[in-house]
Design an enzyme around this catalytic site. Structure first.
Site, PDB file in Angstrom:
ATOM      1  N   LYS A  38       1.192  -1.167  -0.412  1.00 38.45           N
ATOM      2  CA  LYS A  38      -0.032  -0.192  -0.152  1.00 38.45           C
ATOM      3  C   LYS A  38       0.920   1.211   0.022  1.00 38.45           C
ATOM      4  O   LYS A  38       0.921   2.143  -0.726  1.00 38.45           O
ATOM      5  CB  LYS A  38      -0.649   0.066   1.066  1.00 38.45           C
ATOM      6  CG  LYS A  38      -2.048   1.211   1.480  1.00 38.45           C
ATOM      7  CD  LYS A  38      -2.068   0.686   2.874  1.00 38.45           C
ATOM      8  CE  LYS A  38      -1.825   0.745   3.739  1.00 38.45           C
ATOM      9  NZ  LYS A  38      -1.884   1.308   5.241  1.00 38.45           N
ATOM     10  N   THR A  39       1.582   1.265   1.058  1.00 40.54           N
ATOM     11  CA  THR A  39       2.934   2.428   0.838  1.00 40.54           C
ATOM     12  C   THR A  39       3.668   2.665  -0.670  1.00 40.54           C
ATOM     13  O   THR A  39       4.026   3.726  -0.818  1.00 40.54           O
ATOM     14  CB  THR A  39       3.689   2.250   2.737  1.00 40.54           C
ATOM     15  OG1 THR A  39       2.825   1.739   3.063  1.00 40.54           O
ATOM     16  CG2 THR A  39       4.083   3.425   2.883  1.00 40.54           C
ATOM     17  N   ASP A 241      -4.691   8.493   3.219  1.00 44.52           N
ATOM     18  CA  ASP A 241      -3.780   6.899   3.662  1.00 44.52           C
ATOM     19  C   ASP A 241      -4.969   6.165   4.502  1.00 44.52           C
ATOM     20  O   ASP A 241      -5.378   7.096   5.497  1.00 44.52           O
ATOM     21  CB  ASP A 241      -2.232   6.697   3.873  1.00 44.52           C
ATOM     22  CG  ASP A 241      -1.594   5.343   4.623  1.00 44.52           C
ATOM     23  OD1 ASP A 241      -2.297   4.391   3.785  1.00 44.52           O
ATOM     24  OD2 ASP A 241      -0.940   5.160   5.357  1.00 44.52           O
ATOM     25  N   GLN A 272      -9.348  -3.369   7.966  1.00 46.14           N
ATOM     26  CA  GLN A 272      -8.564  -2.901   9.192  1.00 46.14           C
ATOM     27  C   GLN A 272      -8.644  -1.578   9.595  1.00 46.14           C
ATOM     28  O   GLN A 272      -8.028  -1.026  10.387  1.00 46.14           O
ATOM     29  CB  GLN A 272      -7.039  -2.936   8.663  1.00 46.14           C
ATOM     30  CG  GLN A 272      -6.220  -4.432   7.860  1.00 46.14           C
ATOM     31  CD  GLN A 272      -4.853  -4.016   7.325  1.00 46.14           C
ATOM     32  OE1 GLN A 272      -3.990  -3.143   7.895  1.00 46.14           O
ATOM     33  NE2 GLN A 272      -4.831  -4.154   6.027  1.00 46.14           N
TER      34      GLN A 272
END
Length: 774
Positions: A38-39, A241, A272
DNA sequence: TGTCTTTAGATTTTT
DNA sequence: TCTAAAGACA
């Protein structure tokens, strides 16, 4: 950059990741499973935007923590090399937003910076010099108001009221609207009374709480189209994010900023979402495609982090949730070891089990300790674990618990600075008017408050008119005038001197060290803590308005930001571990009413959130995951029997292995005796007798491995050992533990195998050991 | 008014 | 277990 022709921006990405990185405009939803890069996508996408001639300054990236923001910046920098000036973004600087660099920060940090420029447009009386009230301040304020209003603190819990107000603010409700909309009952009646007063007091103190930072920013945007337009133009591209953890205020903010240009990229994973207690609503991410009908969606489902076994367990567990989007997270990684579920006797046995396992793992694989994390549900669990690690001489750092900036001595000094910076700050005033003691007690304060209220001045301001207060005698007046003079004198220094000088003068004037030093170790630790403040303060001296930047920094900084990359085991809550990963993860306390927490048992929603937390916990692990549950546990001073967590039965049985430490009452008791014998050791070992004091003594929020003054040990134990006289393979006898063999030596630290007891690390100069001549 | 002692009460997670 | 508030006393 040397390999710019190889296009590093688009290299090392899988097809899905590449797709997301290449979308340069329009709404984009990236559903990123745990460990799916993701990052990576976020940073590469920002880099790609910049490579396509979008100025860095046009980009806004919002992260969940400051740590994540820093991480993101450094990764963008790495990708772009010289293209990205290293000055980067200073998260707490009050200087405007850079035209060259992307703005990266948390919602709160970004909002503060907007407010520092534009808050006066709201015409609420709040000025650019506002201070940020932390939880402690808001608690004091609400307690004060409850007293004033004669509300029974026993009937209505201040916590409940505060959290209710917070929820309302996160829904962007003003006290007026809340008053109209809340369903009428005794509790909301109280909140209806307190909410407007609370807000009024914040404003009169020129203060904002955490929720205000978001709410006020939204209010500015809604009230002043021209200001909104300014920021819309500035940030043509917005990236968010952890979108699953945004609350309504944040959601509104995002829409305001990006509805017009629609260049919005959100990244997240509804599985999450673990912050609903803070108002987070994962429906934001589920509804993204409804909110933005033109949205492109990319699903990242390949996991690069964990072994197949770990992933299988995580997938099975989360499968028990009804809510959320179904996903199919998969990996090419090896199967790896099975997840180990261990039944232990109690929390002490659990600590021992984990310490032994760490020693074992280290002995077998020489694993660096920074690759090991212990993640628990609540901070209260850490104590037993800390004690065990300390006893076993395993270095650790603990994140959370009592934060460095929450320590009394630190908050006192900060309150002085706050008052110097903002004389309206009554909460700060009340905190320090009698620190160090000036014989100003409740009676005097009551008088001051009466006059302050009458003249609608702050408590500090009322000191100007002190001569006209007949109720105060001359001694009190002198004392108060002296206090006033200290603050006024220091105010003069603010413009010209760096914070360190200001701090130095302050501490000198109030003789703070003398006040803190009560001759105890704790007193010494408090002084050390204050001294550490200087090194923190130094970082803000280059800011435009250092003292404001400093106060803001300490208000918004979390312990996570202070996490060190040292050779030590990391202990923290599962919440704090979100976004992090570790090769080896211990998950203690998987018992009913701990995990899932007792407060989560009453509703399906909260139970599902706990399950998501379990999912987050397991997916932090790369190679090994060791879960444990105790048969009984001492918690909040009570010993209780506990059933294994229901989540254990929801794991993938094929990919788990069960074990037990097999300790019945009797053996646990005898073990306890060994413990207490060793505890004597630990107690004598330096300035510390409990884990908590260790953290204070180390002068930081971390309970680092105690570096024990040798001389003290020697004095205490009457043992003088020569550190160099041991060799690998030699046999030793430990007065408390028994016979063992040295298997490793690292300076003063011996790794010793005790037959039947396992491998332990021992500080040679400290422990009562002797060589056994053969 | 400060300080020492006692007692009650609260303990999820955090920007 | 630990903290904060309340009570007792100098």
């Amino acid at each position: 950059m040397e390999n710019s022709d190889k296009k590093p921006i688009l290299a090392n990405l899988n097809a899905k990741q590449l797709k997301a990185v290449k979308v340069l405009s329009g709404p984009l939803l990236v559903l990123a499973g745990a460990g799916s890069g993701k990052t990576r996508v976020l940073t590469h996408r920002i880099a790609n935007l910049m490579a396509n001639n979008i100025p860095g300054g046009d980009i806004l990236a919002v992260t969940f923590t400051n740590k994540a923001a820093k991480e993101m910046e450094s990764r963008i920098h790495k990708i772009l090399g010289q293209d990205f000036p290293h000055s980067a973004v200073s998260h707490f600087s009050l200087q405007g937003f850079s035209p060259k660099n992307p703005t990266v920060g948390t919602f709160h940090a970004i909002c503060v910076r907007i407010l520092r420029t534009d808050i006066e447009s709201l015409e609420t009386g709040l000025t650019k010099n506002f201070v940020i009230f932390d939880t402690d301040d808001t608690q004091k304020l609400i307690k004060l108001l409850m007293k004033e209003q004669g509300i029974d603190e026993k009937e209505f819990k201040f916590r409940a009221i505060l959290s209710h107000i917070s929820t309302a603010k996160n829904q962007l409700l003003t006290p007026q609207v809340y008053g109209k909309e809340a369903e009428p009952n005794r509790f909301t009646q109280v909140v209806k009374t307190l909410f407007p007063l609370y807000q009024k007091h914040l404003i009169s103190h020129n203060a904002l709480d955490f929720d205000d930072l978001l709410q006020k920013t939204v209010q500015i945007f809604e009230k002043s189209p021209e200001i909104l337009e300014k920021y819309r133009k500035r940030w043509n591209h917005v990236l968010i994010d952890e979108y699953q953890d945004t609350n309504f205020a944040q959601y509104r903010l995002i829409r305001l900023l990006s509805d017009k240009h629609q260049n919005l990229c959100v990244v997240g994973d509804d599985h999450q979402s673990i912050y609903s207690f803070r108002g987070a609503d994962f429906r934001n991410i589920l509804d993204f495609e409804k909110d933005f009908p033109n949205a492109k969606t990319v699903k990242l489902e390949q996991n690069y982090r964990s072994t197949a076994n770990i992933l299988a367990n995580a997938n099975t567990l989360i499968g028990y949730n009804e809510s959320g989007r179904k996903k199919n997270l998969w990996t090419h990684n090896e199967e790896g070891q099975k997840l180990i579920i261990t039944e232990v006797f109690d929390e002490k046995d659990e600590g021992r089990f984990i310490a032994d396992k760490i020693n074992e793992i280290q002995y077998e694989t020489n694993e660096n300790l920074k690759n090991i994390a212990i993640l628990y549900r609540m901070n209260a669990q850490s104590r037993a674990l800390e004690e065990s690690l300390m006893r076993n001489r395993i270095p650790y750092q603990i994140i959370g618990g009592v934060r460095f900036f929450d320590r009394k001595e630190i908050k006192d000094i900060l309150a002085y600075l706050r008052l110097i910076f903002n004389p309206q700050d009554d909460i700060g005033f009340l905190r320090i008017i009698n620190v160090p003691t000036r014989k100003i007690g409740a009676a005097t304060i009551e008088i001051l408050r009466k006059y302050a209220k009458h003249y609608t001045m702050s408590l500090f301001e009322i000191l100007q008119t002190i001569d006209e207060i007949p109720e105060l005698n001359e001694t009190k007046k002198t004392v108060l005038k002296n206090f006033q003079k200290i603050i006024l004198d220091l105010q003069k220094l603010v413009q010209t001197e760096p914070i360190s000088i200001l701090l130095d003068r302050l501490i000198d004037r109030i003789e703070f060290y003398k006040f803190l030093d009560d001759g105890s170790n704790e007193g010494e630790a408090r002084i050390q803590n204050v001294k550490e403040l200087f090194s923190v303060a130094g970082r803000y001296d280059s800011a435009e308005n250092p003292i404001a930047a400093f106060l803001e920094g300490v208000a918004l900084v979390s312990d996570l930001d202070r996490m060190e990359n040292t050779d030590s085991v990391t202990l923290m809550t599962i919440h704090a571990a979100k976004g992090l990963e570790f090769p080896i993860v211990f998950l203690p306390g998987w018992e009913e009413n701990i995990f899932p927490s007792s407060n989560a048992q009453h509703s399906l929603e909260s139970l599902e959130e706990e399950r998501r937390l379990g999912y987050v916990a397991i997916t932090r692990a790369e190679k090994r995951c060791l879960i444990s549950h105790a048969r009984q546990r001492m918690l909040f001073g009570k010993r209780d029997y506990s059933a294994p967590s229901k989540f254990l039965s929801e794991l993938d049985k094929e990919c788990c292995e069960k074990s037990t430490t097999n300790h019945d009452m009797a053996s646990a008791f005898s073990r306890g005796k060994t413990f207490s014998a060793k505890k004597y050791l630990a107690t004598g070992s330096g300035a510390v007798s409990t884990p908590k004091k260790t953290s204070a003594a180390s002068g930081s929020a971390f309970a680092t491995f105690p570096k024990t003054p040798k001389t003290k040990k020697e004095a205490l134990f009457g043992i003088v050992q020569n550190e160099t006289e041991f060799a690998i393979g030699e046999k030793i006898i430990h007065r408390e533990i028994g016979n063992g063999t040295i298997i490793q030596i690292s300076g003063d630290i011996l790794t010793v195998a005790f037959p039947g007891l396992g491998v332990k690390k021992i500080v040679a100069s400290v422990e009562p050991i002797e060589k056994v001549e053969e």
